[in-house]
Design a protein around this motif. Structure first.
Motif, PDB file in Angstrom:
ATOM      1  N   GLU A  66      -8.859  51.844  29.599  1.00 36.15           N
ATOM      2  CA  GLU A  66      -8.811  50.441  29.199  1.00 36.15           C
ATOM      3  C   GLU A  66      -7.857  49.658  30.090  1.00 36.15           C
ATOM      4  N   GLU A  67      -6.670  50.250  30.444  1.00 37.47           N
ATOM      5  CA  GLU A  67      -5.716  49.556  31.313  1.00 37.47           C
ATOM      6  C   GLU A  67      -6.288  49.342  32.693  1.00 37.47           C
ATOM      7  N   VAL A  68      -6.980  50.349  33.214  1.00 38.07           N
ATOM      8  CA  VAL A  68      -7.609  50.214  34.530  1.00 38.07           C
ATOM      9  C   VAL A  68      -8.660  49.122  34.504  1.00 38.07           C
ATOM     10  N   LYS A  69      -9.423  49.075  33.394  1.00 35.04           N
ATOM     11  CA  LYS A  69     -10.445  48.049  33.268  1.00 35.04           C
ATOM     12  C   LYS A  69      -9.820  46.654  33.240  1.00 35.04           C
ATOM     13  N   ASP A  70      -8.716  46.482  32.461  1.00 35.08           N
ATOM     14  CA  ASP A  70      -8.041  45.188  32.401  1.00 35.08           C
ATOM     15  C   ASP A  70      -7.484  44.791  33.750  1.00 35.08           C
ATOM     16  N   ALA A  71      -6.855  45.759  34.436  1.00 36.23           N
ATOM     17  CA  ALA A  71      -6.259  45.456  35.735  1.00 36.23           C
ATOM     18  C   ALA A  71      -7.306  45.065  36.746  1.00 36.23           C
ATOM     19  N   SER A  72      -8.436  45.764  36.733  1.00 37.80           N
ATOM     20  CA  SER A  72      -9.488  45.454  37.702  1.00 37.80           C
ATOM     21  C   SER A  72     -10.128  44.120  37.411  1.00 37.80           C
ATOM     22  N   SER A  73     -10.247  43.769  36.117  1.00 37.98           N
ATOM     23  CA  SER A  73     -10.844  42.476  35.790  1.00 37.98           C
ATOM     24  C   SER A  73      -9.938  41.328  36.177  1.00 37.98           C
ATOM     25  N   ASP A  74      -8.602  41.517  36.097  1.00 35.88           N
ATOM     26  CA  ASP A  74      -7.656  40.479  36.489  1.00 35.88           C
ATOM     27  C   ASP A  74      -7.414  40.459  37.976  1.00 35.88           C
ATOM     28  N   GLY A  75      -7.701  41.540  38.665  1.00 38.77           N
ATOM     29  CA  GLY A  75      -7.440  41.624  40.100  1.00 38.77           C
ATOM     30  C   GLY A  75      -5.969  41.654  40.406  1.00 38.77           C
ATOM     31  N   GLY A  76      -5.117  42.038  39.428  1.00 35.99           N
ATOM     32  CA  GLY A  76      -3.688  41.961  39.619  1.00 35.99           C
ATOM     33  C   GLY A  76      -2.984  43.279  39.773  1.00 35.99           C
ATOM     34  N   GLY A  77      -3.684  44.402  39.685  1.00 32.19           N
ATOM     35  CA  GLY A  77      -3.053  45.698  39.849  1.00 32.19           C
ATOM     36  C   GLY A  77      -1.951  45.883  38.834  1.00 32.19           C
ATOM     37  N   ALA A  78      -0.745  46.215  39.321  1.00 34.81           N
ATOM     38  CA  ALA A  78       0.386  46.496  38.439  1.00 34.81           C
ATOM     39  C   ALA A  78       0.836  45.266  37.677  1.00 34.81           C
ATOM     40  N   LYS A  79       0.586  44.080  38.219  1.00 31.77           N
ATOM     41  CA  LYS A  79       1.044  42.860  37.561  1.00 31.77           C
ATOM     42  C   LYS A  79       0.321  42.623  36.244  1.00 31.77           C
ATOM     43  N   ALA A  80      -0.871  43.210  36.088  1.00 30.59           N
ATOM     44  CA  ALA A  80      -1.621  42.989  34.866  1.00 30.59           C
ATOM     45  C   ALA A  80      -0.857  43.475  33.650  1.00 30.59           C
ATOM     46  N   GLU A  81      -0.067  44.561  33.831  1.00 31.52           N
ATOM     47  CA  GLU A  81       0.684  45.087  32.712  1.00 31.52           C
ATOM     48  C   GLU A  81       1.769  44.123  32.266  1.00 31.52           C
ATOM     49  N   THR A  82       2.423  43.432  33.248  1.00 33.95           N
ATOM     50  CA  THR A  82       3.537  42.548  32.904  1.00 33.95           C
ATOM     51  C   THR A  82       3.085  41.265  32.230  1.00 33.95           C
ATOM     52  N   THR A  83       1.811  40.879  32.426  1.00 33.78           N
ATOM     53  CA  THR A  83       1.339  39.641  31.806  1.00 33.78           C
ATOM     54  C   THR A  83       1.312  39.761  30.293  1.00 33.78           C
ATOM     55  N   THR A  84       1.182  40.975  29.783  1.00 37.67           N
ATOM     56  CA  THR A  84       1.152  41.167  28.340  1.00 37.67           C
ATOM     57  C   THR A  84       2.434  41.807  27.839  1.00 37.67           C
ATOM     58  N   PRO A  86       6.064  41.435  26.667  1.00 38.95           N
ATOM     59  CA  PRO A  86       7.029  40.393  26.263  1.00 38.95           C
ATOM     60  C   PRO A  86       8.439  40.653  26.779  1.00 38.95           C
ATOM     61  N   ASN A  87       8.699  41.842  27.338  1.00 35.04           N
ATOM     62  CA  ASN A  87      10.024  42.167  27.865  1.00 35.04           C
ATOM     63  C   ASN A  87      10.182  41.801  29.333  1.00 35.04           C
ATOM     64  N   SER A  88       9.128  41.254  29.943  1.00 37.07           N
ATOM     65  CA  SER A  88       9.162  40.949  31.376  1.00 37.07           C
ATOM     66  C   SER A  88       9.709  39.546  31.626  1.00 37.07           C
ATOM     67  N   TYR A  89      10.906  39.448  32.270  1.00 35.07           N
ATOM     68  CA  TYR A  89      11.459  38.150  32.646  1.00 35.07           C
ATOM     69  C   TYR A  89      10.637  37.511  33.758  1.00 35.07           C
ATOM     70  N   GLU A  90      10.066  38.350  34.625  1.00 31.62           N
ATOM     71  CA  GLU A  90       9.329  37.838  35.775  1.00 31.62           C
ATOM     72  C   GLU A  90       8.147  36.976  35.361  1.00 31.62           C
ATOM     73  N   MET A  91       7.449  37.414  34.306  1.00 30.47           N
ATOM     74  CA  MET A  91       6.232  36.715  33.916  1.00 30.47           C
ATOM     75  C   MET A  91       6.436  35.737  32.759  1.00 30.47           C
ATOM     76  N   PHE A  92       7.673  35.664  32.236  1.00 33.19           N
ATOM     77  CA  PHE A  92       7.916  34.760  31.119  1.00 33.19           C
ATOM     78  C   PHE A  92       7.865  33.307  31.568  1.00 33.19           C
ATOM     79  N   ASP A  93       7.192  32.490  30.806  1.00 31.85           N
ATOM     80  CA  ASP A  93       7.100  31.066  31.095  1.00 31.85           C
ATOM     81  C   ASP A  93       8.349  30.367  30.560  1.00 31.85           C
ATOM     82  N   ILE A  94       9.275  30.035  31.463  1.00 31.09           N
ATOM     83  CA  ILE A  94      10.566  29.476  31.069  1.00 31.09           C
ATOM     84  C   ILE A  94      10.412  28.139  30.355  1.00 31.09           C
ATOM     85  N   ASN A  95       9.292  27.451  30.583  1.00 29.93           N
ATOM     86  CA  ASN A  95       9.083  26.146  29.958  1.00 29.93           C
ATOM     87  C   ASN A  95       8.940  26.242  28.436  1.00 29.93           C
TER      88      ASN A  95
END
Length: 454
Positions: A66-84, A86-95
């Motif tokens: 399922e993770e591989v499927k999500d990553a391939s659909s987003d085209g983001g590789g490892a970044k796909a995991e950080t989009t979901t 909540p502990n990732s500061y990199e992907m948090f929307d500061i606004n």
């Protein structure tokens, strides 16, 4: 006999079903044997353990797929995991947290702007307070006034990824200088008056600090994009005994030419007193944002030499105020050009190596500037007036140039002005108190306290 009761066709069907069942059971047994060989026989080799372990392996495999499927659909590789995540500061929307629930306080449009209630007897109030509070003298020594260095930045994070890092470097630099020279420091991140945003935010803050700290003799304002680059230079306080405002500038450029860059308000000294309050009251009227500031900008562009067209700024307003009301303010203003209370980075930073080779800290002037000011770089904004790479590299050099004077006290220095790494410049010793730092900044004379008489 079965043929007689069921018929030949029915018996053949039953026999075929039995044979198929035997084959199915045999396949099931072989599958279990193969799986046991691949994943082991559980902790104890029991069927229950086998079933639990098998279920775990199948669940993990499904999750990975399922993770591989999500990553391939987003085209983001490892970044796909950080989009979901909540502990990732990199992907948090500061606004999501940078909003104010409270609306801005609206002021009456026809009411003249004021920094606060009119005060006419501040000198008397302050003198009385100082007399009643002798434990807070406004002079540390006869020729050493109590000084408060004030700087600050926006309440919000910078508008680029590295701006806050450079603000941190800048305040660390100021703390180092103030610690060495016995100067108190105040860092502000609050906009005290929304009408005075931008260039003008310093004025309400300065007034509030002067009134709240009567023990302060001089307030030293310094922009966040300015750095100390001569840690050994002590200001010539005795020179300013008759002055209330000290700025880097030139008399002829301000009073004769009315040049908008005849002085700089990014680093200046203001003596606490009634004169200072009156000056702030006269300086502020061009500051309120909106129509007032826009119209004042047109006046300043028309009246001042070389000024581009833009809204009123505090520096242009100060030039205009001094040039048009010299009789009122000029006698108490000292435009300093003997050393760099403000030094333009564009003509200084590339010469640091030459300064190191030929001169030494403590001069404060073009040979070793007290302050290097990165006017126009705007390191906290989205856009500056110069290439970003050039500004950031030069700010790193200026920071390291000043920081080397701090590190040498402890036996280190940066490997180069462009390097964050440091190197040792002297060996450790079992008698550390006998080691003297080269510049004498660990225990400078100008920081020494006066021993009370017995």
């Amino acid at each position: 006999m079965l043929n007689r009761f069921l018929g030949k066709r029915r018996v053949a069907q039953i026999q075929r079903t039995i044979r198929n069942g035997k084959i199915t059971i045999l396949c099931l047994v072989m599958t279990v044997v193969v799986l046991r060989g691949m994943i082991g026989a559980g902790h104890f080799g029991t069927p229950e353990q086998d079933l639990e372990l098998l279920h775990s392996h199948l669940s993990n495999n499904r999750r990975v797929l399922e993770e591989v499927k999500d990553a391939s659909s987003d085209g983001g590789g490892a970044k796909a995991e950080t989009t979901t995540n909540p502990n990732s500061y990199e992907m948090f929307d500061i606004n999501k947290i940078l909003f104010d629930e409270e609306p801005e306080e609206l002021k009456e449009p026809n009411k003249p702007y004021s920094l606060g209630p009119k005060i006419s007897d501040w000198d008397e109030q302050r003198a009385k307070w100082l007399m009643e509070n002798p434990q807070f003298p406004n002079f540390i020594k006869p020729s050493k006034p109590r000084v408060l260095l004030v700087t600050g930045s926006s309440p919000k994070p910078c508008e680029n990824p590295v701006g806050d890092h450079y603000l941190l470097k800048s305040i660390k630099n100021k703390i180092d200088y103030c610690r060495i020279h016995g100067i108190e420091i105040f860092y502000n991140m609050a906009l005290l008056d929304a009408e005075m945003a931008g260039f003008w935010a310093k004025l309400p803050l300065i007034r509030k600090l002067l009134l709240s700290h009567p023990e302060i003799e001089f307030l030293w304002w310094m922009d966040s994009d300015a750095m100390f680059t001569d840690m050994a230079f002590e200001l010539p306080w005795e020179r300013y005994k008759d002055s209330n405002l000290v700025m880097h500038g030139w008399n002829e450029m301000v009073y004769d030419q009315k040049n908008w860059i005849g002085l700089n308000t990014g680093s200046f000294l203001l003596r606490n007193g009634q004169w200072a309050l009156d000056l702030l009251d006269a300086w502020a009227p061009m500051g309120p944002k909106g129509k007032i500031r826009d119209e004042a900008g047109k006046v300043l562009t028309r009246e001042l030499k070389g000024r581009p067209v833009f809204e009123a700024d505090d520096q242009s307003a100060m030039v205009y105020l001094l040039a048009t009301q010299r009789d009122k303010w000029g006698d108490k203003v000292y435009l300093e050009s003997a050393y760099y209370l403000h030094g333009y980075w564009g003509i200084l930073v590339d010469s640091y190596e030459e300064m190191i080779q030929n001169y030494h800290p403590g001069l404060g002037d073009h040979r070793w500037p007290l302050v290097t000011h990165f006017v126009g770089c705007k390191p906290c904004g989205k856009f500056g007036d110069y290439p970003v790479e050039r500004c950031l590299k030069q700010m790193d050099r200026a920071y390291n140039f000043g920081d080397n004077q701090i590190l040498q006290m402890y036996g280190f220095t940066h490997k180069s002005l462009a390097s964050r790494k440091v190197k040792r410049i002297r060996n450790e010793t079992s008698n550390p108190l006998e080691v003297k730092d080269e510049l004498g900044l660990l225990h400078p004379v100008f920081k020494a306290a006066t021993r009370p008489s017995s």
